[in-house]
Write an enzyme that holds these catalytic residues in place. Structure first.
Site, mmCIF file in Angstrom:
data_model
loop_
_atom_site.group_PDB
_atom_site.id
_atom_site.type_symbol
_atom_site.label_atom_id
_atom_site.label_comp_id
_atom_site.label_asym_id
_atom_site.label_seq_id
_atom_site.Cartn_x
_atom_site.Cartn_y
_atom_site.Cartn_z
ATOM 1 N N HIS A 16 0.836 -1.194 0.000
ATOM 2 C CA HIS A 16 0.000 0.000 0.000
ATOM 3 C C HIS A 16 0.878 1.254 0.000
ATOM 4 C CE1 HIS A 16 -2.868 -3.061 1.194
ATOM 5 N NE2 HIS A 16 -3.856 -2.197 1.131
ATOM 6 N N GLY A 19 5.321 4.876 -2.798
ATOM 7 C CA GLY A 19 6.709 4.983 -3.238
ATOM 8 C C GLY A 19 7.232 3.654 -3.739
ATOM 9 N N ASP A 76 9.734 -6.223 1.306
ATOM 10 C CA ASP A 76 9.890 -5.801 2.694
ATOM 11 C C ASP A 76 11.288 -5.240 2.812
ATOM 12 O OD1 ASP A 76 8.509 -5.681 5.301
ATOM 13 O OD2 ASP A 76 10.284 -6.753 5.979
ATOM 14 N N GLY A 160 10.779 7.534 2.680
ATOM 15 C CA GLY A 160 11.317 6.923 3.882
ATOM 16 C C GLY A 160 12.584 7.609 4.375
ATOM 17 N N LYS A 182 19.108 6.312 -8.485
ATOM 18 C CA LYS A 182 18.882 5.462 -7.319
ATOM 19 C C LYS A 182 18.559 4.030 -7.747
ATOM 20 C CE LYS A 182 15.827 4.548 -3.452
ATOM 21 N NZ LYS A 182 14.558 4.855 -2.773
#
Length: 203
Positions: A16, A19, A76, A160, A182
């Site tokens: 959800h 980014g 994750d 983040g 990145k």
């Protein structure tokens, strides 16, 4: 080791986090998959009860695959600081939780407050990517990006903890880099290179 190939045309991203949706969708774009996020399907976020990134990614990927009947990809990831014995690590998102939602400026401030006097400024991002199918089969891959944490945070790109992390050999934070720069060196890109070599069809 034999891996299962992912065949299209549709794939659920078990997240959800907007980014992460942007970054993973960009990585998958060359294969032409139709990508839909779990949030768009109204799928709930399962409890992440494991103590490692691969375990939590597996929980999310399996939940999305079973609920949707489609292959699902879960991410994750987390930020770890050497002087904090690897914290926040798998608790990266928890450090940002507030009653009003996630506040990463506050979370970055917490890192600085706890580690400001440490001589070791080493830090790293980790990313676990897990592909799951509705029949319960999973494939997991772990990537990392090493560097150092800096203060104050710099840059408005990424998300983040990106504004406080400078990758090894670099001068810009992830928050200052373009998305393309990145993506070329990130922990997510490292995990995705492994996944694509094992489970995506040749282009």
């Amino acid at each position: 080791m034999t891996h299962r190939l992912l065949t299209g045309p549709k794939l659920v991203l078990a997240t959800h986090n907007k980014g992460k949706v942007r970054e993973v969708a960009a990585l998958l774009a060359p294969w032409g998959f139709e990508v839909v996020a779990a949030g768009e399907l109204g799928l709930p976020e399962p409890a992440e009860t494991e103590e490692d990134f691969l375990g939590n990614a597996r929980i999310k990927a399996l939940a999305a695959a079973v609920a949707s009947g489609l292959p699902a990809l879960a991410d994750d990831s987390g930020f770890s600081v050497a002087a904090l014995d690897g914290a926040p690590g798998v608790r990266t998102a928890d450090w940002a939780e507030t009653p009003a939602g996630r506040d990463y400026a506050m979370a970055m401030g917490k890192v600085e407050k706890l580690a400001r006097h440490a001589a070791d400024r080493g830090a790293w991002f980790s990313c676990a990517l897990v592909l799951a199918w509705p029949d319960g089969h999973t494939e997991g891959f772990l990537g990392e990006a090493h560097g150092a944490w800096v203060w104050p945070p710099r840059g408005a790109n990424g998300f983040g903890y990106d504004p406080m992390f400078v990758p090894k050999g670099g001068a810009e934070t992830f928050g200052e880099m373009t998305p393309e720069a990145k993506h070329a060196i990130s922990h997510r890109a490292d995990a995705f290179r492994q996944l694509s070599a094992a489970c995506l069809p040749p282009r």
